[in-house]
Design an enzyme around this catalytic site. Structure first.
Site, PDB file in Angstrom:
ATOM      1  N   ARG A   1       0.844  -1.215   0.000  1.00 38.92           N
ATOM      2  CA  ARG A   1       0.000   0.000   0.000  1.00 38.92           C
ATOM      3  C   ARG A   1       0.874   1.259   0.000  1.00 38.92           C
ATOM      4  O   ARG A   1       0.595   2.234  -0.693  1.00 38.92           O
ATOM      5  CB  ARG A   1      -0.893   0.028   1.250  1.00 38.92           C
ATOM      6  CG  ARG A   1      -2.031  -0.965   1.200  1.00 38.92           C
ATOM      7  CD  ARG A   1      -2.813  -0.864   2.490  1.00 38.92           C
ATOM      8  NE  ARG A   1      -3.866  -1.854   2.605  1.00 38.92           N
ATOM      9  CZ  ARG A   1      -4.580  -2.043   3.708  1.00 38.92           C
ATOM     10  NH1 ARG A   1      -4.375  -1.332   4.776  1.00 38.92           N
ATOM     11  NH2 ARG A   1      -5.528  -2.948   3.745  1.00 38.92           N
TER      12      ARG A   1
ATOM     13  N   ASP B   1     -13.901   7.435  15.197  1.00 39.04           N
ATOM     14  CA  ASP B   1     -12.847   6.647  14.551  1.00 39.04           C
ATOM     15  C   ASP B   1     -11.664   7.580  14.288  1.00 39.04           C
ATOM     16  O   ASP B   1     -11.810   8.805  14.327  1.00 39.04           O
ATOM     17  CB  ASP B   1     -13.345   6.045  13.231  1.00 39.04           C
ATOM     18  CG  ASP B   1     -12.534   4.827  12.797  1.00 39.04           C
ATOM     19  OD1 ASP B   1     -12.992   3.692  13.040  1.00 39.04           O
ATOM     20  OD2 ASP B   1     -11.440   5.002  12.218  1.00 39.04           O
TER      21      ASP B   1
HETATM   22  C1  LIG Z   1     -11.898  -3.522  11.985  1.00 41.24           C
HETATM   23  S1  LIG Z   1     -12.608  -1.944  12.275  1.00 41.24           S
HETATM   24  C2  LIG Z   1     -13.822  -2.356  13.532  1.00 41.24           C
HETATM   25  C3  LIG Z   1     -15.159  -1.710  13.273  1.00 41.24           C
HETATM   26  C4  LIG Z   1     -16.259  -2.094  14.244  1.00 41.24           C
HETATM   27  N1  LIG Z   1     -15.932  -1.715  15.590  1.00 41.24           N
HETATM   28  C5  LIG Z   1     -16.577  -3.559  14.172  1.00 41.24           C
HETATM   29  O1  LIG Z   1     -16.309  -4.291  15.133  1.00 41.24           O
HETATM   30  O2  LIG Z   1     -17.103  -3.996  13.141  1.00 41.24           O
HETATM   31  C6  LIG Z   1     -11.331  -1.139  13.229  1.00 41.24           C
HETATM   32  C7  LIG Z   1     -11.431   0.378  13.218  1.00 41.24           C
HETATM   33  O3  LIG Z   1     -10.584   0.902  14.239  1.00 41.24           O
HETATM   34  C8  LIG Z   1     -10.099   2.153  13.803  1.00 41.24           C
HETATM   35  N2  LIG Z   1      -8.905   2.509  14.613  1.00 41.24           N
HETATM   36  C9  LIG Z   1      -7.663   1.964  14.575  1.00 41.24           C
HETATM   37  N3  LIG Z   1      -6.861   2.571  15.467  1.00 41.24           N
HETATM   38  C10 LIG Z   1      -7.610   3.534  16.079  1.00 41.24           C
HETATM   39  C11 LIG Z   1      -7.326   4.505  17.088  1.00 41.24           C
HETATM   40  N4  LIG Z   1      -6.128   4.616  17.660  1.00 41.24           N
HETATM   41  N5  LIG Z   1      -8.332   5.338  17.463  1.00 41.24           N
HETATM   42  C12 LIG Z   1      -9.565   5.248  16.908  1.00 41.24           C
HETATM   43  N6  LIG Z   1      -9.884   4.347  15.937  1.00 41.24           N
HETATM   44  C13 LIG Z   1      -8.918   3.492  15.529  1.00 41.24           C
HETATM   45  C14 LIG Z   1      -9.794   1.931  12.330  1.00 41.24           C
HETATM   46  O4  LIG Z   1      -9.735   3.144  11.610  1.00 41.24           O
HETATM   47  C15 LIG Z   1     -10.976   1.019  11.912  1.00 41.24           C
HETATM   48  O5  LIG Z   1     -12.024   1.760  11.339  1.00 41.24           O
END
Ligand SMILES: C[S@@+](CC[C@H](N)C(=O)[O-])C[C@H]1O[C@@H](n2cnc3c(N)ncnc32)[C@H](O)[C@@H]1O
Length: 247
Positions: free
Chosen positions: A19, A118
């Site tokens: 990426r 997020d």
């Molecule tokens: C796999 S998704 C999970 C979405 C949802 N909670 C679910 O369980 O379906 C993980 C999300 O965490 C967010 N994320 C990663 N690190 C983060 C941080 N330090 N603070 C806030 N969000 C974060 C990413 O941008 C992503 O959208």
């Protein structure tokens, strides 16, 4: 990656490198050192946010881990006063909208509110739009589809829009779990699901401790099924795997 707290496991590094290579090429830069300088000199933080988008995994879907929504429904029904839920790390919003449909159904006209946050501005924009392709809606119970979703017609055929009555009670904003914004208030339930898998133990502990002040007394923290807090001394009581309570 320090900003997001993400630890790149060996099996994810290949994905990240490819990426990043594409991004370096798209910017017309020669190598990673040039990219590093580019980020360093980026006063508007635009490229930092782009990098977060490159590194984060945003996979999500409606009513993921359905038992959590059953639990939420029963809890909301027995609650008094305004019921508030935080979908922390909400990705493109499917989790927050699933919570909203569950609360609208359980509480009808009773007061409730959902906040989705997020670190990726790209997914937050999608979440706010509340507009999804029909292929994405498998998990939504048919009664909820009828009651809380509008099926697109003509140019919008093949899509769905979450109903205005839910959109009025759900808001999305940027917040980093490592430095959560201060103006969120307190919550009956925090969903912190499928994000800690990217963190090491120290970061997990920091994140959970960061979130504790946002939980009402006796409030609940819900994690993803692959995430456990048992090895962390974080001040929460485990009621069952993935479900923790502040005592
Ligand atoms: C796999 S998704 C999970 C979405 C949802 N909670 C679910 O369980 O379906 C993980 C999300 O965490 C967010 N994320 C990663 N690190 C983060 C941080 N330090 N603070 C806030 N969000 C974060 C990413 O941008 C992503 O959208």
């Amino acid at each position: 990656m320090e900003l997001a707290g993400i630890v790149l496991s060996d099996n994810k590094q290949g994905l990240f490198v490819s990426r990043l290579e594409n991004r370096v090429r798209a910017l017309g830069l020669q190598n990673y050192s040039d990219y590093y300088r580019y980020i360093h000199d980026d006063v508007n933080n635009y490229e930092r946010h782009h990098l977060v988008d490159l590194l984060t995994t945003n996979e999500t879907f409606f009513f993921r881990e359905a038992a959590h929504f059953e639990f939420l429904r029963e809890l909301a029904k027995s609650s008094a006063g305004a019921f508030r839920v935080w979908s922390a790390a909400c990705s493109s919003g499917e989790e927050a909208w699933s919570v909203a449909m569950t609360l609208a159904d359980a509480l009808r006209t009773g007061p409730w509110e959902v906040v989705g946050t997020d670190i990726s501005r790209r997914v937050l924009a999608k979440a706010r739009n509340a507009h999804y392709a029909m292929e994405r809606i498998d998990g939504i119970p048919s009664a909820f589809l009828k009651r809380y979703c509008l099926r697109g017609i003509d140019r919008e055929a093949g899509t769905l829009l979450v109903h205005k009555m839910l959109r009025e009670r759900v808001r999305f904003c940027y917040s980093n779990l490592l430095q959560p914004r201060q103006d969120l208030g307190t919550f009956d339930v925090i969903f912190l699901r499928n994000v800690m898998i990217y963190f090491d133990n120290d970061t997990k502990l920091k994140v959970v401790r960061n979130l504790l002040p946002y939980l009402k007394n006796d409030g609940f923290l819900v994690t993803g099924h692959a995430e456990s807090l048992t090895s962390l001394n974080c001040g929460l009581k485990m009621l069952r795997p993935t479900l923790y309570q502040r005592r």
